[in-house]
Design an enzyme around this catalytic site. Structure first.
Site, PDB file in Angstrom:
ATOM      1  N   HIS A  17       0.846  -1.206   0.000  1.00  0.00           N
ATOM      2  CA  HIS A  17       0.000   0.000   0.000  1.00  0.00           C
ATOM      3  C   HIS A  17       0.880   1.254   0.000  1.00  0.00           C
ATOM      4  O   HIS A  17       0.646   2.186  -0.754  1.00  0.00           O
ATOM      5  CB  HIS A  17      -0.885   0.062   1.258  1.00  0.00           C
ATOM      6  N   LYS A  41     -17.147  -6.784   7.173  1.00  0.00           N
ATOM      7  CA  LYS A  41     -15.863  -7.379   7.561  1.00  0.00           C
ATOM      8  C   LYS A  41     -15.611  -7.162   9.044  1.00  0.00           C
ATOM      9  O   LYS A  41     -15.937  -6.111   9.587  1.00  0.00           O
ATOM     10  CB  LYS A  41     -14.718  -6.717   6.775  1.00  0.00           C
ATOM     11  N   ARG A  90      -2.459  -5.970  -8.287  1.00  0.00           N
ATOM     12  CA  ARG A  90      -1.403  -6.967  -8.096  1.00  0.00           C
ATOM     13  C   ARG A  90      -1.480  -8.072  -9.136  1.00  0.00           C
ATOM     14  O   ARG A  90      -0.525  -8.333  -9.845  1.00  0.00           O
ATOM     15  CB  ARG A  90      -1.511  -7.605  -6.702  1.00  0.00           C
ATOM     16  N   SER A 128      -2.964  -7.683   3.088  1.00  0.00           N
ATOM     17  CA  SER A 128      -3.208  -7.542   4.531  1.00  0.00           C
ATOM     18  C   SER A 128      -3.589  -8.899   5.121  1.00  0.00           C
ATOM     19  O   SER A 128      -3.137  -9.264   6.207  1.00  0.00           O
ATOM     20  CB  SER A 128      -4.330  -6.537   4.785  1.00  0.00           C
TER      21      SER A 128
HETATM   22  P1  ADP Z   1      -9.955  -3.723   0.155  1.00  0.00           P
HETATM   23  O1  ADP Z   1     -10.570  -4.136   1.440  1.00  0.00           O
HETATM   24  O2  ADP Z   1     -10.686  -2.653  -0.610  1.00  0.00           O
HETATM   25  O3  ADP Z   1      -9.509  -4.889  -0.717  1.00  0.00           O
HETATM   26  P2  ADP Z   1      -7.191  -3.301   0.811  1.00  0.00           P
HETATM   27  O4  ADP Z   1      -6.798  -2.555   2.026  1.00  0.00           O
HETATM   28  O5  ADP Z   1      -6.902  -4.761   0.811  1.00  0.00           O
HETATM   29  O6  ADP Z   1      -8.688  -2.940   0.626  1.00  0.00           O
HETATM   30  O7  ADP Z   1      -6.527  -2.656  -0.487  1.00  0.00           O
HETATM   31  C1  ADP Z   1      -6.752  -1.335  -0.870  1.00  0.00           C
HETATM   32  C2  ADP Z   1      -6.151  -1.095  -2.241  1.00  0.00           C
HETATM   33  O8  ADP Z   1      -4.765  -1.398  -2.229  1.00  0.00           O
HETATM   34  C3  ADP Z   1      -6.737  -1.966  -3.350  1.00  0.00           C
HETATM   35  O9  ADP Z   1      -6.736  -1.195  -4.539  1.00  0.00           O
HETATM   36  C4  ADP Z   1      -5.759  -3.098  -3.462  1.00  0.00           C
HETATM   37  O10 ADP Z   1      -5.773  -3.715  -4.730  1.00  0.00           O
HETATM   38  C5  ADP Z   1      -4.471  -2.345  -3.230  1.00  0.00           C
HETATM   39  N1  ADP Z   1      -3.400  -3.207  -2.745  1.00  0.00           N
HETATM   40  C6  ADP Z   1      -3.461  -4.103  -1.732  1.00  0.00           C
HETATM   41  N2  ADP Z   1      -2.268  -4.702  -1.550  1.00  0.00           N
HETATM   42  C7  ADP Z   1      -1.423  -4.165  -2.482  1.00  0.00           C
HETATM   43  C8  ADP Z   1      -0.050  -4.378  -2.828  1.00  0.00           C
HETATM   44  N3  ADP Z   1       0.704  -5.287  -2.199  1.00  0.00           N
HETATM   45  N4  ADP Z   1       0.466  -3.642  -3.839  1.00  0.00           N
HETATM   46  C9  ADP Z   1      -0.303  -2.742  -4.495  1.00  0.00           C
HETATM   47  N5  ADP Z   1      -1.596  -2.501  -4.237  1.00  0.00           N
HETATM   48  C10 ADP Z   1      -2.155  -3.200  -3.238  1.00  0.00           C
END
Ligand code: ADP
Length: 160
Positions: A17, A41, A90, A128
């Site tokens: 992120h 969630k 990703r 995450s």
């Molecule tokens: P959500 O609950 O909306 O999936 P996340 O917190 O998992 O939220 O992710 C938020 C954003 O960050 C999404 O666009 C997701 O694709 C992106 N994201 C998550 N992990 C990564 C990563 N390792 N690299 C790049 N983008 C990521």
């Protein structure tokens, strides 16, 4: 003034992120990191904890603001006067999910564009949920999350 919004659960924020935030912050005057309160969630970290971890991890990026929101993302983006949403991509699984999400956005809010940044190569496997699973069993997470998050997640699982 161009404002972008990066939305997500950030439970917790990862190095993947952060890589997206650092790159996206260069594209906008202000980048808002908006933590979504998702009623479907059950998060590991409270909203307050997630916001605080994000504040600490992004303190070196001057044009970032951290916020929390619930409800429709399009309404939030308009309220903030933002012109675009930023999402990270990703894998092809992300692509499928994001495409469907984007089509809904086009239907509900054709005035708002979504910008996609490809994940940094070294973080394309980082999620995450993967971090939480690894940490629960005391596996190595160093470098995959910001240092402040590493400490907090170890603390959460220390009695497991
Ligand atoms: P959500 O609950 O909306 O999936 P996340 O917190 O998992 O939220 O992710 C938020 C954003 O960050 C999404 O666009 C997701 O694709 C992106 N994201 C998550 N992990 C990564 C990563 N390792 N690299 C790049 N983008 C990521």
């Amino acid at each position: 003034m161009r404002i972008g919004v990066c939305s997500g659960s950030f439970d917790p924020v990862t190095s993947g992120h952060l890589n997206i935030f650092e790159r996206a912050a260069k594209l906008f005057d202000t980048l808002i990191i908006a933590v979504f309160c998702n009623p479907n969630k059950k998060p590991l970290f409270t909203m307050e904890e997630r916001v605080e971890m994000l504040r600490e991890a992004t303190a070196h990026i001057p044009n970032i603001r951290i916020d929390a929101f619930s409800g429709l993302l399009a309404d939030y983006v308009r309220e903030q006067g933002a012109c675009a949403i930023v999402r990270g991509l990703r894998t092809s699984t992300d692509f499928e999910y994001e495409m469907q999400h984007d089509l809904f956005m086009q239907h509900a809010a054709s005035d708002i564009e979504t910008v996609y940044l490809m994940a940094g190569g070294q973080y394309s496997f980082v999620s995450s949920s993967g971090i939480k699973e690894m940490a629960k069993f005391h596996g190595p997470i160093k470098g995959l999350v910001p240092a402040n998050v590493e400490q907090r997640i170890i603390e959460k699982y220390k009695n497991d």
